[in-house]
Design a protein around this motif. Structure first.
Motif, mmCIF file in Angstrom:
data_model
loop_
_atom_site.group_PDB
_atom_site.id
_atom_site.type_symbol
_atom_site.label_atom_id
_atom_site.label_comp_id
_atom_site.label_asym_id
_atom_site.label_seq_id
_atom_site.Cartn_x
_atom_site.Cartn_y
_atom_site.Cartn_z
ATOM 1 N N VAL A 213 0.832 -1.202 0.000
ATOM 2 C CA VAL A 213 0.000 0.000 0.000
ATOM 3 C C VAL A 213 0.869 1.255 0.000
ATOM 4 O O VAL A 213 0.629 2.205 -0.762
ATOM 5 C CB VAL A 213 -0.955 0.002 1.208
ATOM 6 N N ASN A 214 1.892 1.266 0.835
ATOM 7 C CA ASN A 214 2.740 2.451 0.932
ATOM 8 C C ASN A 214 3.590 2.665 -0.319
ATOM 9 O O ASN A 214 3.841 3.804 -0.717
ATOM 10 C CB ASN A 214 3.638 2.358 2.170
ATOM 11 N N THR A 215 4.029 1.581 -0.942
ATOM 12 C CA THR A 215 4.792 1.724 -2.184
ATOM 13 C C THR A 215 3.907 2.266 -3.291
ATOM 14 O O THR A 215 4.326 3.127 -4.080
ATOM 15 C CB THR A 215 5.390 0.371 -2.605
ATOM 16 N N PHE A 216 2.668 1.784 -3.356
ATOM 17 C CA PHE A 216 1.736 2.308 -4.347
ATOM 18 C C PHE A 216 1.392 3.765 -4.048
ATOM 19 O O PHE A 216 1.271 4.588 -4.967
ATOM 20 C CB PHE A 216 0.464 1.455 -4.355
ATOM 21 N N ARG A 217 1.264 4.094 -2.767
ATOM 22 C CA ARG A 217 0.996 5.493 -2.384
ATOM 23 C C ARG A 217 2.174 6.388 -2.773
ATOM 24 O O ARG A 217 1.971 7.527 -3.193
ATOM 25 C CB ARG A 217 0.710 5.569 -0.886
ATOM 26 N N TYR A 218 3.377 5.857 -2.640
ATOM 27 C CA TYR A 218 4.548 6.629 -3.071
ATOM 28 C C TYR A 218 4.491 6.877 -4.576
ATOM 29 O O TYR A 218 4.793 7.976 -5.049
ATOM 30 C CB TYR A 218 5.841 5.898 -2.710
ATOM 31 N N GLY A 219 4.122 5.850 -5.339
ATOM 32 C CA GLY A 219 4.050 6.006 -6.778
ATOM 33 C C GLY A 219 3.026 7.044 -7.200
ATOM 34 O O GLY A 219 3.230 7.763 -8.178
ATOM 35 N N ILE A 220 1.919 7.147 -6.450
ATOM 36 C CA ILE A 220 0.855 8.097 -6.783
ATOM 37 C C ILE A 220 1.134 9.478 -6.193
ATOM 38 O O ILE A 220 1.096 10.499 -6.893
ATOM 39 C CB ILE A 220 -0.505 7.587 -6.277
ATOM 40 N N LEU A 221 1.416 9.532 -4.889
ATOM 41 C CA LEU A 221 1.515 10.814 -4.189
ATOM 42 C C LEU A 221 2.943 11.238 -3.871
ATOM 43 O O LEU A 221 3.189 12.417 -3.589
ATOM 44 C CB LEU A 221 0.713 10.746 -2.874
ATOM 45 N N GLY A 222 3.862 10.281 -3.848
ATOM 46 C CA GLY A 222 5.243 10.625 -3.514
ATOM 47 C C GLY A 222 5.542 10.586 -2.031
ATOM 48 O O GLY A 222 6.595 11.069 -1.606
ATOM 49 N N VAL A 223 4.633 10.036 -1.225
ATOM 50 C CA VAL A 223 4.859 9.910 0.222
ATOM 51 C C VAL A 223 4.725 8.444 0.620
ATOM 52 O O VAL A 223 3.941 7.697 0.034
ATOM 53 C CB VAL A 223 3.859 10.772 1.029
#
Length: 258
Positions: A213-223
């Motif tokens: 989830v966090n890796t995908f969130r990084y890909g979308i939002l950068g955090v």
């Protein structure tokens, strides 16, 4: 006909069968996840999110959007392979596949990619729905595509293993209900682990869904709360281990010839 040609025909046949299976009953396989995620966006994003405020530098709707997309990919990739392969076991039609002159890895790959296709398709539908509620930006396209594909592969393999061990229809609901759902809800979909006490932050690090989830969130939002490159490497390692296990179980006839 060369062995490569035979393998390709077998793989392509299984994949087409799997895709036709879930698209033929789209009202049961594609529509319910879309409705469920839309309700999440309305309830958690609009109603509750407006009271929570910003999280990680983004409004709450933007923050939970990557997690909800990933949650839909995980559950549908897993469910497609589990229900499809177990149905083949139950109807005894899987025996026709096993006696075919193709190796187990071809059969396994066909079912897995079928589950991946459904997971990614549902994820795409949820992404389109998300555009009606919030703006969508992509911080890193490579990380976004890579993590969502690898996650779909991993959980599709997990669904195959579940189907091998299942002896009745109730068995295919045990893992999603008592393992997959808790891990998903506690995987940082609706919150940042930075909000948790230090002890529970450490406990959360043992949850594999948190990294996806966090890796995908990084890909979308950068955090992200974790190192996304380490997470991608870990997912790849799990895929290799799970694929080898599933192949070993399949070739031994676990849950099929017993």
């Amino acid at each position: 006909m060369s062995p490569v040609r035979i393998y390709w025909v077998a793989f392509n046949t299984i994949l087409i069968k799997e895709v036709r299976r879930f698209t033929r009953i789209w009202a049961q396989t594609l529509l319910p996840p879309a409705i469920t995620m839309a309700l999440y966006f309305v309830i958690f994003g609009n109603l509750i999110g407006s009271r929570i405020g910003d999280m990680g530098g983004f409004n709450y709707m933007q923050f939970i959007m990557p997690g909800l997309i990933m949650m839909s990919v995980i559950t549908n990739s897993y469910a497609n392979v589990t229900s499809s392969f177990f149905s083949s076991k139950f109807q005894k039609s899987v025996e026709e596949i096993l006696v075919a002159p193709v190796p187990g890895w071809v059969i396994l790959s066909g079912y897995v990619l079928g589950g991946v296709t459904r997971g990614l398709l549902v994820g795409l539908i949820v992404t389109i729905l998300a555009l009606f509620f919030t703006e969508l930006t992509v911080h890193n396209l490579f990380v976004t595509i890579t993590v969502v594909f690898l996650t779909a592969v991993l959980f599709a393999i997990g669904g195959f293993i579940n189907a091998l061990f299942a002896r009745k229809f109730d068995d295919i609901a045990i893992i999603p209900t008592f393992v997959l759902t808790p891990l998903t809800y506690l995987g940082g979909v609706f919150y940042s682990i930075q909000l948790l006490p230090e002890f529970w932050q450490g406990v959360s690090l043992f949850n594999p869904v948190l990294y996806m989830v966090n890796t995908f969130r990084y890909g979308i939002l950068g955090v992200s709360d974790i190192n996304h490159w380490a997470a991608l490497g870990t997912i790849c390692l799990f895929i290799v281990v799970f694929f080898a296990l599933a192949l070993w179980l399949l070739e031994r006839g676990r849950g099929i010839r017993q």
